[in-house]
Design an enzyme around this catalytic site. Structure first.
Site, PDB file in Angstrom:
ATOM      1  N   GLY A   9      76.531   4.875 -35.596  1.00 44.94           N
ATOM      2  CA  GLY A   9      75.227   5.837 -36.318  1.00 44.94           C
ATOM      3  C   GLY A   9      74.552   7.105 -36.467  1.00 44.94           C
ATOM      4  O   GLY A   9      73.114   6.803 -36.109  1.00 44.94           O
ATOM      5  N   GLY A  12      71.864   7.324 -39.255  1.00 39.12           N
ATOM      6  CA  GLY A  12      70.491   6.746 -39.377  1.00 39.12           C
ATOM      7  C   GLY A  12      69.065   8.455 -38.977  1.00 39.12           C
ATOM      8  O   GLY A  12      69.529   9.388 -39.625  1.00 39.12           O
ATOM      9  N   ASN A  53      82.629  -0.366 -36.906  1.00 38.01           N
ATOM     10  CA  ASN A  53      81.485  -1.409 -36.659  1.00 38.01           C
ATOM     11  C   ASN A  53      81.058  -1.169 -34.683  1.00 38.01           C
ATOM     12  O   ASN A  53      81.504  -1.125 -34.057  1.00 38.01           O
ATOM     13  CB  ASN A  53      82.074  -2.357 -37.048  1.00 38.01           C
ATOM     14  CG  ASN A  53      80.831  -3.641 -36.721  1.00 38.01           C
ATOM     15  OD1 ASN A  53      79.781  -4.084 -36.467  1.00 38.01           O
ATOM     16  ND2 ASN A  53      81.141  -4.763 -37.062  1.00 38.01           N
ATOM     17  N   TYR A 143      62.534  -6.328 -31.153  1.00 37.48           N
ATOM     18  CA  TYR A 143      63.469  -5.191 -31.328  1.00 37.48           C
ATOM     19  C   TYR A 143      62.531  -4.430 -30.065  1.00 37.48           C
ATOM     20  O   TYR A 143      63.439  -4.494 -29.110  1.00 37.48           O
ATOM     21  CB  TYR A 143      62.237  -3.987 -32.173  1.00 37.48           C
ATOM     22  CG  TYR A 143      63.060  -2.522 -32.580  1.00 37.48           C
ATOM     23  CD1 TYR A 143      64.133  -2.370 -31.905  1.00 37.48           C
ATOM     24  CD2 TYR A 143      61.606  -1.842 -32.158  1.00 37.48           C
ATOM     25  CE1 TYR A 143      64.883  -0.745 -31.633  1.00 37.48           C
ATOM     26  CE2 TYR A 143      62.620  -0.280 -31.601  1.00 37.48           C
ATOM     27  CZ  TYR A 143      63.283  -0.158 -32.102  1.00 37.48           C
ATOM     28  OH  TYR A 143      64.186   1.379 -31.478  1.00 37.48           O
TER      29      TYR A 143
END
Length: 312
Positions: A9, A12, A53, A143
């Site tokens: 990630g 981000g 992924n 979340y």
């Protein structure tokens, strides 16, 4: 042994700046950035990059083996406002990506994990001011539920399997270098963009909504600091409270107006107001300050000047 880092990630909001910081510390070749797609950006172009992924265990395991990775920073997640629109996928991404890296550490394929939690682990029943490290946690968002579950699993894997996993509960993060990523605290980034482009901002929260916030440089500093600490300094293996400042939209608007006198703000609360209302207004992070000497550098006036200068 050489530290070799994999950031999952990396493109981000946090991953971007974390990648640059870790490459500056450990050397470009020793920090492998990865994300679900290969964008034409600085993270991809400034050093080793792999498409991965976060839900594919075999892909992650392959990268760990090929690059002889010691430390994994798992930054891939679906954030608060985005997660509410796709709860099943948010749960899948936020939880199973964590299991993948925990299981790699359990199998002794990696040494150390950084996994970010959030103030979203707290809920409407949590005491709002100076929220303690150990307190009522009944998150009301997808979340928050995934982050609180993740904290429990991190602690479990440490206690049962000896996994060296480290975590902080990020407050709202303010950064000029990457666009907002679908979080409830993102108004505090958008407001600077709109102040410069339009001279005005319509806020999706009420004027007096107070939330804990932090400048990105401080968040990166904390992330590096907790990972560089000796294992015995890390007393909490769920996640540490982390804090810098707290303010409302009205307060930040007034601060911006000191630099841009014509700036105006209006308010049109949406579904994110309910999320914000369920979170703390301020955080007690004395455990992080005591255990691994955490301290923040940026107050609101310093943040405002930095944001406006850099965005210009």
């Amino acid at each position: 042994m050489q530290t070799k880092i994999l950031i999952i990630g990396a493109c981000g909001q946090i991953g971007t700046e974390l990648t640059h910081k870790l490459r500056a510390i450990y050397g470009i070749a020793n920090v492998i950035a990865s994300d679900i797609r290969k964008l034409n950006n600085e993270v991809v172009n400034s050093g080793p990059f792999e498409v991965v992924n976060a839900l594919d265990f075999n892909q992650i395991e392959h990268l760990v083996e090929v690059h002889q990775i010691t430390d994994v920073y798992l930054m891939a997640a679906l954030l608060s406002a985005t997660a509410e629109k796709n709860p099943a996928f948010a749960w899948d991404l936020n939880m199973n990506s964590l299991f993948h890296v925990l299981n790699l550490a359990k199998a002794k394929k990696i040494k150390k994990i950084f996994w970010p939690s959030s103030i979203a682990v707290f809920g409407p029943t949590t005491p709002k001011e100076q929220t303690q490290q150990f307190t009522i946690m009944e998150p009301s968002t997808v979340y928050g539920i995934s982050k609180q579950s993740g904290e429990r699993w991190c602690e479990y894997y440490h206690n049962v399997f000896g996994v060296d996993v480290r975590s902080v509960r990020y407050p709202g993060l303010i950064s000029w270098s990457t666009p907002p990523g679908g979080g409830t605290t993102d108004y505090a980034v958008e407001i600077f963009h709109k102040a410069l482009s339009d001279g005005k901002y319509e806020c999706f929260l009420e004027a007096n909504t107070k939330m804990p916030m932090m400048y990105m440089d401080d968040a990166i500093k904390a992330t590096v600091q907790i990972m560089q600490a000796e294992p015995e300094q890390i007393k909490i293996r769920s996640s540490y409270n982390l804090a810098a400042i707290s303010f409302t939209p009205e307060v930040i608007a007034n601060e911006i107006a000191k630099q841009l006198p014509d700036f105006t703000i209006s308010y049109k609360p949406d579904f994110r107001q309910k999320i914000a209302d369920s979170w703390p207004a301020s955080i007690d992070d004395s455990f992080a300050r005591r255990d691994w000497n955490w301290s923040h550098d940026f107050d609101l006036s310093k943040i405002t000047i930095e944001m406006l200068e850099n965005l210009k």
